[in-house]
Design an enzyme around this catalytic site. Structure first.
Site, PDB file in Angstrom:
ATOM      1  N   GLN A  78       0.874  -1.144   0.150  1.00 37.98           N
ATOM      2  CA  GLN A  78       0.058   0.036  -0.048  1.00 37.98           C
ATOM      3  C   GLN A  78       0.852   1.289  -0.075  1.00 37.98           C
ATOM      4  O   GLN A  78       1.048   1.802   0.958  1.00 37.98           O
ATOM      5  CB  GLN A  78      -0.889  -0.021   1.343  1.00 37.98           C
ATOM      6  CG  GLN A  78      -1.910   0.911   1.490  1.00 37.98           C
ATOM      7  CD  GLN A  78      -3.264   0.926   0.537  1.00 37.98           C
ATOM      8  OE1 GLN A  78      -3.449  -0.330  -0.117  1.00 37.98           O
ATOM      9  NE2 GLN A  78      -3.722   2.016   0.149  1.00 37.98           N
ATOM     10  N   PHE A  79       1.265   1.723  -1.267  1.00 39.56           N
ATOM     11  CA  PHE A  79       2.112   2.726  -1.225  1.00 39.56           C
ATOM     12  C   PHE A  79       1.423   4.292  -0.798  1.00 39.56           C
ATOM     13  O   PHE A  79       2.119   4.990  -0.385  1.00 39.56           O
ATOM     14  CB  PHE A  79       2.666   3.210  -2.682  1.00 39.56           C
ATOM     15  CG  PHE A  79       1.767   3.744  -3.734  1.00 39.56           C
ATOM     16  CD1 PHE A  79       1.904   5.003  -3.829  1.00 39.56           C
ATOM     17  CD2 PHE A  79       0.980   2.602  -4.330  1.00 39.56           C
ATOM     18  CE1 PHE A  79       0.958   5.484  -4.694  1.00 39.56           C
ATOM     19  CE2 PHE A  79       0.138   3.270  -5.291  1.00 39.56           C
ATOM     20  CZ  PHE A  79       0.084   4.638  -5.463  1.00 39.56           C
ATOM     21  N   THR A  80       0.112   4.232  -0.619  1.00 40.64           N
ATOM     22  CA  THR A  80      -0.407   5.173  -0.413  1.00 40.64           C
ATOM     23  C   THR A  80      -0.411   5.850   1.009  1.00 40.64           C
ATOM     24  O   THR A  80      -0.931   6.622   1.595  1.00 40.64           O
ATOM     25  CB  THR A  80      -1.854   5.290  -0.845  1.00 40.64           C
ATOM     26  OG1 THR A  80      -2.707   4.220  -0.279  1.00 40.64           O
ATOM     27  CG2 THR A  80      -2.156   5.254  -2.302  1.00 40.64           C
TER      28      THR A  80
END
Length: 148
Positions: A78-80
């Site tokens: 989950q890069f966000t």
């Protein structure tokens, strides 16, 4: 490194309409990686996560760990989690780890978890995933390596 850990009674992840990972009781974990993260940091994060005593015992107290209850893991990249919303209304993701490095770190984390947990399911790095879960409690913990 950031982990968003949700205690779940069930969770699954789909890619292109197909279930690629599914668990019952356990943790659904969103994993964010930044460029300064290392395997040593990942080791500390995994150790802390697996040691969390957030399942209820027979007296209703959060006193049991994942292994004590025979729980499973669903790990989702989950890069966000590294979204920067300080300026304007459109988040910037420049603090997120470079994709190749972040994917390597994600794979490393999965491997470390498989050494200690019988059932470890996963998402697909970089894919458009649909994650569903039943958050048990609800109970959500955020681990940030900068605060460990």
């Amino acid at each position: 490194m950031r982990f968003v850990i949700q205690r779940v009674s069930e969770s699954e992840v789909k890619v292109d309409g197909q279930v690629i990972g599914k668990i019952g009781k356990g943790f659904m974990v969103l994993i964010g990686v930044c460029d300064t993260d290392t395997r040593e940091i990942a080791d500390k994060m995994v150790k802390k996560m697996l040691g969390l005593r957030i399942f209820e015992d027979e007296e209703g107290k959060t006193n049991l760990s994942l292994d004590t209850v025979g729980g499973s893991l669903l790990l989702i990249s989950q890069f966000t989690l590294y979204a920067n919303c300080k300026k304007g209304n459109r988040p910037s993701f420049i603090e997120a780890g470079e994709p190749k490095m972040a994917e390597d770190m994600y794979e490393y984390i999965i491997g470390k978890c498989k050494e200690q947990v019988e059932v470890v399911e996963r998402g697909r790095f970089g894919a458009d995933m649909k994650v569903s879960l039943v958050n048990d409690g609800p109970f959500t913990i955020i681990l940030d390596s900068e605060k460990l």
